[in-house]
Design a protein around this motif. Sequence first.
Motif, short mmCIF file in Angstrom:
data_model
loop_
_atom_site.label_atom_id
_atom_site.label_comp_id
_atom_site.label_asym_id
_atom_site.label_seq_id
_atom_site.Cartn_x
_atom_site.Cartn_y
_atom_site.Cartn_z
N VAL A 25 0.85 -1.20 0.00
CA VAL A 25 0.00 0.00 0.00
C VAL A 25 0.87 1.25 0.00
O VAL A 25 0.62 2.20 -0.76
CB VAL A 25 -0.97 -0.02 1.21
N ASP A 26 1.92 1.26 0.83
CA ASP A 26 2.84 2.40 0.86
C ASP A 26 3.49 2.62 -0.50
O ASP A 26 3.60 3.75 -0.99
CB ASP A 26 3.91 2.21 1.93
N ALA A 27 3.92 1.53 -1.13
CA ALA A 27 4.55 1.63 -2.45
C ALA A 27 3.56 2.16 -3.47
O ALA A 27 3.90 3.00 -4.32
CB ALA A 27 5.10 0.28 -2.89
N ARG A 28 2.32 1.70 -3.38
CA ARG A 28 1.28 2.17 -4.31
C ARG A 28 1.03 3.66 -4.14
O ARG A 28 0.92 4.41 -5.11
CB ARG A 28 -0.01 1.36 -4.08
N GLU A 32 1.55 6.56 -6.89
CA GLU A 32 0.47 7.50 -7.22
C GLU A 32 0.94 8.94 -7.05
O GLU A 32 0.64 9.81 -7.87
CB GLU A 32 -0.76 7.24 -6.35
N LYS A 33 1.68 9.19 -5.98
CA LYS A 33 2.22 10.54 -5.73
C LYS A 33 3.17 10.94 -6.86
O LYS A 33 3.09 12.04 -7.39
CB LYS A 33 2.93 10.57 -4.38
N ASP A 34 4.08 10.01 -7.22
CA ASP A 34 5.02 10.28 -8.30
C ASP A 34 4.28 10.53 -9.61
O ASP A 34 4.61 11.45 -10.36
CB ASP A 34 6.00 9.12 -8.47
N HIS A 35 3.27 9.70 -9.86
CA HIS A 35 2.47 9.84 -11.08
C HIS A 35 1.78 11.21 -11.11
O HIS A 35 1.77 11.89 -12.15
CB HIS A 35 1.45 8.71 -11.16
#
Length: 90
Positions: A25-28, A32-35
Amino acid sequence: MSAGKSVDAALASLRAAIGSLESAVDARFEREKDHSEIEGEVRRVHADRSRLAQELDQSEFRANRLEEVNREVSRRLVTAMETIRAVLDR
């Protein structure tokens, strides 16, 4: 294996699975933040490109207008020089 050890093993497995899930979840969220940041940067680049294209169009218009004015001034200078020559030749 006793029931206590089975429960402990199941709890350890559950903790490991929850830890893996939290990591996923943290990686996702990070992706999403990077995207989102990348999308924002792309929007800024497009806005800059549009602004620069508009400025280029305006500059080209001014350059064309200056060329027209330059040709008109040149034409008038030629006319004035011819008039002066005609007057001096009399």
